[in-house]
Each structure stands twice: as structure tokens, then as C-alpha cells.
Design an enzyme around this catalytic site. Structure first.
Site, PDB file in Angstrom:
ATOM      1  N   ARG A   1     -52.280  80.591 -26.391  1.00 30.39           N
ATOM      2  CA  ARG A   1     -52.129  79.137 -26.250  1.00 30.39           C
ATOM      3  C   ARG A   1     -53.481  78.446 -26.098  1.00 30.39           C
ATOM      4  O   ARG A   1     -53.603  77.231 -26.217  1.00 30.39           O
ATOM      5  CB  ARG A   1     -51.287  78.750 -25.025  1.00 30.39           C
ATOM      6  CG  ARG A   1     -49.830  79.211 -24.987  1.00 30.39           C
ATOM      7  CD  ARG A   1     -49.074  78.880 -26.219  1.00 30.39           C
ATOM      8  NE  ARG A   1     -49.117  80.000 -27.151  1.00 30.39           N
ATOM      9  CZ  ARG A   1     -48.816  79.916 -28.430  1.00 30.39           C
ATOM     10  NH1 ARG A   1     -48.455  78.779 -28.950  1.00 30.39           N
ATOM     11  NH2 ARG A   1     -48.894  80.970 -29.210  1.00 30.39           N
TER      12      ARG A   1
ATOM     13  N   LYS B   1     -47.548  77.832 -38.528  1.00 27.43           N
ATOM     14  CA  LYS B   1     -46.215  78.075 -39.096  1.00 27.43           C
ATOM     15  C   LYS B   1     -45.411  76.788 -39.282  1.00 27.43           C
ATOM     16  O   LYS B   1     -44.862  76.540 -40.349  1.00 27.43           O
ATOM     17  CB  LYS B   1     -45.405  78.999 -38.169  1.00 27.43           C
ATOM     18  CG  LYS B   1     -45.916  80.421 -38.128  1.00 27.43           C
ATOM     19  CD  LYS B   1     -45.000  81.289 -37.292  1.00 27.43           C
ATOM     20  CE  LYS B   1     -45.071  80.962 -35.829  1.00 27.43           C
ATOM     21  NZ  LYS B   1     -46.318  81.375 -35.193  1.00 27.43           N
ATOM     22  N   THR B   2     -45.362  75.998 -38.218  1.00 29.69           N
ATOM     23  CA  THR B   2     -44.526  74.802 -38.289  1.00 29.69           C
ATOM     24  C   THR B   2     -45.064  73.841 -39.347  1.00 29.69           C
ATOM     25  O   THR B   2     -44.309  73.199 -40.066  1.00 29.69           O
ATOM     26  CB  THR B   2     -44.466  74.124 -36.910  1.00 29.69           C
ATOM     27  OG1 THR B   2     -44.088  75.109 -35.954  1.00 29.69           O
ATOM     28  CG2 THR B   2     -43.447  73.005 -36.894  1.00 29.69           C
TER      29      THR B   2
ATOM     30  N   GLN C   1     -44.234  87.341 -30.984  1.00 28.90           N
ATOM     31  CA  GLN C   1     -43.932  86.247 -30.054  1.00 28.90           C
ATOM     32  C   GLN C   1     -42.453  86.189 -29.706  1.00 28.90           C
ATOM     33  O   GLN C   1     -41.955  85.176 -29.227  1.00 28.90           O
ATOM     34  CB  GLN C   1     -44.372  84.913 -30.651  1.00 28.90           C
ATOM     35  CG  GLN C   1     -45.878  84.804 -30.776  1.00 28.90           C
ATOM     36  CD  GLN C   1     -46.303  83.406 -31.191  1.00 28.90           C
ATOM     37  OE1 GLN C   1     -46.081  82.436 -30.478  1.00 28.90           O
ATOM     38  NE2 GLN C   1     -46.906  83.309 -32.362  1.00 28.90           N
TER      39      GLN C   1
ATOM     40  N   ASP D   1     -37.412  77.772 -38.243  1.00 29.94           N
ATOM     41  CA  ASP D   1     -38.647  78.055 -37.504  1.00 29.94           C
ATOM     42  C   ASP D   1     -38.341  79.078 -36.407  1.00 29.94           C
ATOM     43  O   ASP D   1     -37.200  79.212 -35.975  1.00 29.94           O
ATOM     44  CB  ASP D   1     -39.162  76.742 -36.876  1.00 29.94           C
ATOM     45  CG  ASP D   1     -40.634  76.835 -36.520  1.00 29.94           C
ATOM     46  OD1 ASP D   1     -41.248  77.892 -36.770  1.00 29.94           O
ATOM     47  OD2 ASP D   1     -41.176  75.839 -35.995  1.00 29.94           O
ATOM     48  N   GLU D   2     -39.348  79.783 -35.945  1.00 23.92           N
ATOM     49  CA  GLU D   2     -39.209  80.755 -34.836  1.00 23.92           C
ATOM     50  C   GLU D   2     -38.045  81.712 -35.081  1.00 23.92           C
ATOM     51  O   GLU D   2     -37.222  81.979 -34.205  1.00 23.92           O
ATOM     52  CB  GLU D   2     -38.992  80.013 -33.501  1.00 23.92           C
ATOM     53  CG  GLU D   2     -40.034  78.948 -33.179  1.00 23.92           C
ATOM     54  CD  GLU D   2     -41.349  79.507 -32.665  1.00 23.92           C
ATOM     55  OE1 GLU D   2     -41.548  80.747 -32.735  1.00 23.92           O
ATOM     56  OE2 GLU D   2     -42.195  78.712 -32.212  1.00 23.92           O
TER      57      GLU D   2
END
Length: 711
Positions: free
Chosen positions: A584, A9-10, A232, A195-196
Site C-alpha cells: 500500500r 488493474k482497476t 492478494q 475486479d478482484e
DNA sequence: CGAACATCCGCGCGC
DNA sequence: CGGATGTTCG
């Protein structure tokens, strides 16, 4: 963009910025990008700057909070705040609320400052101010809350201070109340990227809307691009609302949604585990992560006797992994709460493995560091009552609770700041003794302010505060071994200021304080270099990845946490947290639980976490299961020691005849052990001795009471 | 007033 | 267990 874990995503966001710039659709100064941490912001900026050159520095890339501070430094005067307003962190605002509770004579058990602070924060996250809330209060406790909320708001305003929530809320306020301000930013930003996005709360959502604009001034609304993954979302407890991402298409008509399901991080085994786990949550958009990277290793499971056994297993496996050539920096240990780090740390220490704990007792939360920062804040903003009150008697100046109470009462009566009340101490009716001491304190503040006004930079100010306040002197004079590390922390603060000066040659003291107030745990995280095993909470782990991950403490009421067990909504958030943890790992995932664990200083045993059952058994290789548990459970290997301590305690009561000691005598003390008398003083009931207990240090003991035995 | 001790209560994640 | 708060006493 709705994107699964590990789908990049980033990177997508960074590329989009690069594309906008490369194709001439935007120039850097027109871009506002919001990231989750300051560290991510720095990285994104560096990456873009590497591609487009120094103009890249003109982009705004920061966290919500940093962006708001930047706006407010310029605009807060519209709301009656000085541009040098203080930023109150959780501890500061709790202090303020504690004081308000005292003034209102609230029972601190029934109305815990912590709880009140949390409720106020929740209201602010919903953009409900005290005026809007008061009429809705039904119950007595809500009315109390309304009153506390009002006073809290008033005192923050009077102190020229904002808490974390205000940074967002006041930015929304200034944008909605002042069209000219809104127009200024609408002209400035043509592209906004976030983001997020699943972690935004209501206030942040409003902020985004206001920043994007509605075209009312004849300016096109900014183009908005957000990325996120509702699976998330792990910050509902601080007001994050998944609705924001789930309803994005409705909120911003014409939005285009892109789904990313391919994962570029983990093995299929790990992804299958994550998919299975998260599928137990209801009401979600179904996503199935996949990879073409192959199945990889099985997940390794372990059931330990207790927390120390669990730690031993983890450390053993880490040693095996590193001996096989894996860099320790590629290994992470996750746990639900900070308290779980202790046994792990103990075993790691003995093993000789190097490790790093992220954010346990954070640097900026240490008492001595906060004291020094409070000095800087008081110097920078005389209206900052919380800071001034905090340092009045630090280091000890003989100005205790009683003095503070009287001055605070006077300040309230006269509607003036605490420092102004100190300056009129003679009118408060406190003794001449306290007056003199207050005078000395004020002289110190004045001198530091003079230094600041004559152009001292933040680094020089830190050094001046450390020296002139006596903070350093007090610690140097102490022989408490803990104070040595406190001195080191203060020295580190000075070097932080030095680094700040290197990056911001003309940074002001206010800039420095702001930087310090807004650092997040994740910002303190060094990149995986240096061969350090990383220990952290699952919350801090978001956005990171490691070759090998240990997910520990998989027990009911540890993870999922006890306070979520009776709430299906919170349980789903716990599960998302587990999902974050699992995803992760790149290559190898370990999961473990302990049959018995020390909690609150007492042993307790919890059943296996429900999350373990939700992982397909075929993916897991159990190195040890519950059936292998040794029989010594509940045998009480620990906790047998108190008998001795009690004996010592009861001996203390018998204040019998006073031992006659002289320098050089050897003595035995039930708590400190063997010691040698260094010196003696006083006679009869007042006889005292300085006794050197070796590793325990030199103690000053009153022989009338001290349970020492002459040898 | 403050050191030293006693007792109480908590540990949930964070900008 | 450990920090925060309460109590006691020189």
C-alpha cells in the site's frame, strides 16, 4: 488478467470499458461490471461517464451483492419472496439463529450462535442448501447444524428476508431454475467485467458462469474479462477460493491471460520487501514486482516497550513527516484487528493530529441506528420478525422477555408471523396489561404504515419513526452522557436519508434500506482529503495507497493472528495480508512491534512476528531494536490499581445505619467521588437521594445501600 | 419488570 | 478492558 499489486488493474478495467464503448463494440446498457466496493463502482461509472456522456449511467457497475439485489427485486417472486424482501445482516441472522437455538433447547455454549451462523454461511457459499446438507450429516453436531439450517431457511422465507449469502445464492437459483429469467439477462449483457476476481467464492463463481451463459438459447455467451492477483487473496475466511482465478483458463476455454508485473506505485525497496515476504508462500505463480522509479527510502523499523510506546513512536514519526510537508491525508496506520486502534487513538488525540478511523464501530452497527432501521424495516415488511421483535420493547414499553416468549410460542404454534401473533394477543393468555401495551405498539406501526402508504418519502419516514416511536424522546430524557452522541447518530441517520433523497428523488423506503444494508467499510472511507491520518485494518486497506504507511503490531499471535498459528493454510493468508499492507506504501514504509501489549485487559508479551524475519534486513533501518528494550518489562506499571477498587467494593457490603441527608449536603462516594445532594425522598429503608456528582452526572441512590459518606 | 450490579468471556478479518 | 448475560431486589 493476473496482475501484481499496484500494476493498475482497476485502471485497466476502466480503460477496457472505455475502449469497448469508443469502438462501438458495445453500448453502455450491455455492460455489467463488478467491483469490490460500492465506492469503486461509483468512481468507475463516473470515469466512464465523463468520457462517453450520460449514457454511461446505463451501465451496471456495482458490487456482487448490489447487482444481485437489483436482479432479485425483479425476480424474487419466482422463489416466493416479495420484491420488498428484507436484507438481514450478520447481526440479524445471529439473532434469528439465537432464537432457533432457544427453541431447540440447545446449549448455547456447545452450539454458539456465532459458530452456527458461520457454518451455515460457509455452506451457502458452496451453494449447499439444507436439503442437500442434511443427508451428509454424520456427527451429532452436524445433525444439529442441519436442523438449525433448515429452520433458519424456513424462517427467513417466512419473514420474506435474505441474508448476505442468499443474495448471491438466490440469484444463482433464479437463473438456473428459470430459463426465461436467464435468457433475459443473457440478452441484456454482452460484456461482463470483474475486479478482484481472487476474492470470489464458489457461489459468486457460479453466478458469473450463469450470467455469462453457455449459448444455449442461440445467444452468444457474454464476453468475460476478470482481473485479480492471487497474492492478494485475503478473504478465504468468508469463502473466497483462489482456485477461481488460478483455474480461470480451464474454466473458460479460450481465455487469454495477461501478466502485469510492472508496478507504478511503490519504490523498489518496498517492492523488494514485498517480493521477499510473499516468496515464503508455497504453490504460487511466481511474480516479481519491479519498478523503474528507483530504490527510495529504507524501511524504518521500531521495537516498542508496549502498545502505548508503539503508538508514541508512530505519532512522533507522523509529526516529523507532516512538518516536512507531507499531507496527513497521505499517511495511514494499519493494524490486524480493530481492537488495536485504541492506544493509537489516545496518543493521536493528545498530539492534536487529526485522524479518521475507518469502520471501528460502524455507524450502521450502532444500537440506536439499528433500532431506528428496525422500525423502518418492520414498517416496510410486516413479516420481518427479527425487526418487529427487536423494536417491540424499544423504547421500553414494559413488554419484556416473558411477553416476547409467549407471543413467539403462539406464533410458532399457529404458523403465523410475530406481528400477526401480536394482533391476536388476547388468544395467547397474557395479561390485559401487556395486551394494552401491545395494542399501543401496533397502533404505532399502523400509523407509520399509513404515513408510508400516503406517499411519505424515506426522509420523512425516518423523521416520523424517530419522533413517533419515542426513540428520540427516550434519549432526550436521559442524563447518561453517552445518550447525547446517540442522539447525534440518529440525527445523522436523518441526514443520510436526506442525502439519499437528493441522489434518488423517487427512491422508495425499500431502496433506502437496501442502500444502507449494503454499505461496506471501504465505502465510508473519504478520499485522502482533509489532512486526516487514516487508521484501519489491513483488510480494509486493500485497493488503497498512501505515501507513508505504518504497519503495526508485528507480533506472533497478533499478526499473524493467534487463530492462524497452527494452520499452514491460514498462515499463508496472513502473509498475503502482510503483502497487501506492505504494497500500500508508495514512498515510505514503517514496521513496528511491541514487546508487551494489553490484550483482553491484561498485559501479554508476544515474540516478534515471523514476517519480520522474512523481510531482508538490508532493506530496514532499525530505529530501536529488541536489545534496546528498557528493563521495566514485567515491572507492572499498569494493573496496580485494583487495591483501591477492592477497598471500595468491600465497603459497599456493610449496609449500616442510614445516613441522614438533606438537600445541599456534601457527600463522598467511593466510585462517583464528591457530590452534592440535590433532593431527598422516602423514609427509613426507602430513603433515597438525588446526588449531583459533577462530571459523573446526577445519580438516584437508595441510601439503605449506597456507600455514601456525609461530609 | 427493569435498574443496578456481578460475573463471564472474548478480539478475526466483512458483504 | 467492555459487551453480553445472569442475578438480585425494590
Amino acid at each position: 488478467m493476473v496482475a501484481g499489486a499496484g500494476s493498475g488493474k482497476t485502471r485497466v478495467l476502466t480503460r477496457r470499458i472505455g475502449h469497448l464503448l469508443a469502438t462501438g463494440q458495445a453500448v453502455p446498457s450491455e455492460i455489467l461490471a463488478i467491483t469490490f466496493t460500492n465506492k469503486a463502482a461509483t468512481e468507475m461509472k463516473e470515469r466512464v461517464t465523463a468520457a462517453v456522456g450520460p449514457v454511461g449511467q446505463r451501465m451496471w457497475v456495482s458490487t456482487f451483492h448490489s447487482a444481485c439485489v437489483r436482479i432479485l427485486r425483479r425476480q424474487a417472486h419466482h422463489l416466493g419472496f416479495p420484491s420488498s424482501f428484507s436484507i438481514y445482516d450478520t447481526d440479524d441472522s445471529r439473532r434469528l439463529i439465537t432464537n432457533i437455538g432457544k427453541d431447540l433447547d440447545l446449549d448455547p455454549r456447545k452450539y454458539r450462535p456465532r459458530g452456527l451462523a458461520h457454518q451455515i454461511s460457509a455452506l451457502k457459499n458452496e451453494l449447499i442448501d439444507h436439503e442437500a446438507f442434511a443427508p451428509t450429516a454424520q456427527t451429532e453436531s452436524q445433525e444439529v447444524l442441519a436442523q438449525v439450517y433448515r429452520l433458519y431457511t424456513e424462517r427467513l422465507q417466512r419473514a420474506g428476508a435474505m441474508d448476505f449469502d442468499d443474495l448471491i445464492g438466490n440469484t444463482v437459483a433464479v437463473l438456473s431454475l428459470f430459463d426465461s429469467v436467464a435468457a433475459y439477462y443473457h440478452r441484456l449483457f454482452a460484456h461482463i467485467l470483474i475486479d478482484e476476481y481472487q476474492d470470489t467464492n464458489r457461489a459468486q463463481y457460479e453466478l458469473v458462469r450463469r450470467m455469462v451463459g453457455d449459448g444455449a438459447e442461440g445467444l452468444d455467451p457474454a464476453e468475460l474479462c476478470v482481473v485479480g492477483d492471487s497474492d492478494q487473496s485475503i478473504y478465504a475466511f468468508r469463502g473466497a477460493d483462489v482456485r477461481n482465478i488460478e483455474e480461470f483458463e480451464k474454466d473458460f476455454p479460450g481465455a487469454e491471460v495477461v501478466l502485469l508485473e510492472q508496478n507504478y506505485r511503490s519504490t523498489q525497496t518496498i517492492l523488494s520487501a514485498a517480493n521477499a515476504l510473499i516468496s515464503h508462500n508455497t504453490g504460487r505463480r511466481d511474480k516479481r514486482l519491479w519498478t523503474d522509479a528507483g530504490d527510495g527510502e529504507q524501511i524504518v523499523g521500531y521495537v516498542a516497550d508496549d502498545d502505548r510506546d508503539e503508538a508514541a513512536f508512530v505519532v512522533n514519526e507522523i509529526q516529523r513527516l507532516t512538518s516536512e510537508g507531507l499531507d496527513a491525508g497521505e499517511i495511514a496506520i494499519f493494524y490486524r484487528t480493530h481492537a488495536q486502534s485504541r492506544p493509537l487513538e489516545e496518543v493521536l488525540l493528545r498530539s492534536g493530529l487529526k485522524y479518521r478511523i475507518v469502520g471501528n464501530v460502524r455507524f450502521y452497527e450502532r444500537r440506536e441506528v439499528r433500532d431506528a432501521l428496525a422500525y423502518l424495516r418492520a414498517v416496510s415488511n410486516p413479516e420481518d420478525d427479527v425487526a418487529v421483535t427487536r423494536i417491540l420493547n424499544v423504547p421500553k414499553r414494559g413488554l419484556g422477555d416473558r411477553t416476547v416468549e409467549q407471543v413467539a410460542a403462539f406464533a410458532a404454534r399457529e404458523q403465523i408471523t410475530f406481528e400477526a401473533a401480536l394482533r391476536r394477543a388476547s388468544e395467547t393468555g397474557i395479561g390485559p396489561r401487556a395486551e394494552t401495551r401491545i395494542g399501543a405498539f401496533l397502533a404505532l406501526l399502523d400509523e407509520l404504515r399509513m404515513l408510508l402508504d400516503s406517499g411519505a418519502d424515506p426522509e420523512e419516514m425516518v423523521e416520523a419513526v424517530l419522533e413517533q416511536s419515542g426513540l428520540v424522546g427516550e434519549l432526550q430524557a436521559s442524563n447518561d452522557p453517552q445518550d447525547e452522541s446517540r442522539l447525534e447518530n440518529l440525527a445523522q441517520l436523518a441526514s443520510v436519508a436526506g442525502e439519499f433523497m437528493n441522489d434518488n428523488a423517487d427512491g422508495t423506503l425499500a431502496d433506502f434500506l437496501e442502500r444502507v444494508a449494503l454499505v461496506a467499510e471501504a465505502d465510508e472511507l473519504p478520499d485522502h482529503e482533509g489532512g486526516l491520518v487514516t487508521l484501519m485494518t489491513l483488510h480494509t486497506a486493500k485497493g488503497l495507497e498512501f505515501d507513508a504507511v505504518f504497519l503495526t503490531g508485528l507480533e506472533e499471535s497478533v499478526f499473524p493472528h493467534a487463530r492462524s498459528l497452527d494452520d499452514p493454510v491460514e498462515l499463508q493468508e496472513e502473509r498475503r495480508l502482510a503483502y497487501v499492507g506492505v504494497t500500500r506504501a508508495r514512498k515510505q514504509l514503517y514496521i513496528s512491534r511491541a514487546a508487551m501489549r494489553m490484550q483482553f485487559g491484561t498485559p501479554s508479551s508476544n515474540p516478534p512476528s515471523r514476517f519480520l524475519e522474512e523481510l531482508p534486513d538490508s532493506l530496514i533501518h532499525w530505529k530501536r531494536t529488541g536489545r534496546d528494550l528498557s528493563r521495566r518489562v514485567s515491572a507492572g506499571g499498569r494493573g496496580a490499581a485494583p487495591a483501591l477498587a477492592q477497598a471500595a467494593g468491600s465497603a459497599r457490603r456493610t449496609a449500616g445505619p442510614i445516613v441522614d441527608l438533606t438537600a445541599g449536603d456534601n457527600v463522598l462516594h467511593p466510585k462517583f467521588g464528591l457530590g452534592t445532594v440535590v433532593s431527598t425522598a422516602g423514609e427509613a429503608d426507602k430513603a433515597e437521594a438525588h446526588i449531583d456528582f459533577g462530571s459523573e452526572g446526577v445519580k438516584r441512590l437508595l441510601l439503605r445501600y449506597a456507600p455514601v459518606e456525609k461530609l
